[in-house]
Design a protein around this motif. Structure first.
Motif, mmCIF file in Angstrom:
data_model
loop_
_atom_site.group_PDB
_atom_site.id
_atom_site.type_symbol
_atom_site.label_atom_id
_atom_site.label_comp_id
_atom_site.label_asym_id
_atom_site.label_seq_id
_atom_site.Cartn_x
_atom_site.Cartn_y
_atom_site.Cartn_z
ATOM 1 N N GLU A 224 0.841 -1.206 0.000
ATOM 2 C CA GLU A 224 0.000 0.000 0.000
ATOM 3 C C GLU A 224 0.877 1.258 0.000
ATOM 4 O O GLU A 224 0.632 2.194 -0.772
ATOM 5 N N LEU B 151 -5.240 -3.617 -10.797
ATOM 6 C CA LEU B 151 -4.807 -4.075 -9.481
ATOM 7 C C LEU B 151 -4.177 -2.918 -8.710
ATOM 8 O O LEU B 151 -4.520 -2.662 -7.553
ATOM 9 N N ILE C 153 -5.739 -1.002 -5.437
ATOM 10 C CA ILE C 153 -5.012 -0.951 -4.161
ATOM 11 C C ILE C 153 -4.902 0.489 -3.681
ATOM 12 O O ILE C 153 -5.230 0.804 -2.536
ATOM 13 N N ALA D 83 -8.541 -4.300 -5.009
ATOM 14 C CA ALA D 83 -7.585 -4.919 -5.931
ATOM 15 C C ALA D 83 -8.297 -5.884 -6.882
ATOM 16 O O ALA D 83 -8.033 -5.890 -8.089
#
Length: 186
Positions: free
Chosen positions: A40, A138, A142, A120
């Motif tokens: 992250e 993705l 995120i 995600a």
């Protein structure tokens, strides 16, 4: 990995304390948690640094930001396990278990990790169906869900913090008692 861990992460229903204490692999849970956080952080930092790199080096914005975010995620994915092992290498099992147990009770952390997991998947599915591949979605999922989860926790979450009832008590620093008591002499 334990089914209780997955229920705590992916389902909104709160587990009871007996279920929260069932941690068969606390070291692995701790690794996964730190992996989430470092990826992250890499995605967020990459999304902040990428535009600056594009402007300074006069490169195409989209490709430069994507590369920066991707590299940040990769660095986070490699750094997470290394950082975790470095921090817990010589720790007793009880301390590692206690940290995993406390993380299960940290609803804000669990909420962000849950949002990142769902974000995600949704992002990856969206860009895959659009013909752009898995990775762009993705990474967008995120980053966006991490920020959204953090904003929710900071601005809208009015639930009181819940403490882990069976967590180890933090040791207070021992006060040194010296035999050399200072006395005033006149």
């Amino acid at each position: 990995m334990s089914g209780k861990w997955a229920k705590n992460l992916f389902l909104i229903k709160q587990l009871d304390d007996d279920q929260m204490q069932a941690i068969p692999y606390p070291r692995l849970e701790l690794h996964i948690h730190v992996l989430y956080k470092t990826v992250e952080a890499g995605v967020i930092l990459g999304s902040l640094i990428g535009p600056a790199i594009a402007l300074i080096r006069k490169r195409p914005m989209g490709a430069t930001v994507f590369n920066s975010v991707r590299n940040g995620a990769l660095i986070g994915a490699v750094a997470g396990p290394l950082m975790t092992e470095g921090a817990i290498r010589n720790q007793p099992y009880e301390r590692i278990y206690d940290r995993s147990y406390r993380l299960r009770y940290n609803r804000d952390q669990v909420r962000v990790d849950r949002a990142v997991s769902y974000g995600a998947v949704v992002g990856a599915a969206t860009t895959t169906f659009m013909g752009q591949g898995i990775l762009p979605g993705l990474l967008i999922g995120i980053g966006a869900s991490c920020v959204a989860g953090g904003i929710y926790n900071a601005k809208f979450n009015k639930q009181p913090k819940q403490k882990a009832p069976h967590a180890l008590k933090k040791e207070e620093p021992k006060k040194e008692e010296s035999g050399d008591a200072q006395t005033k002499t006149d």
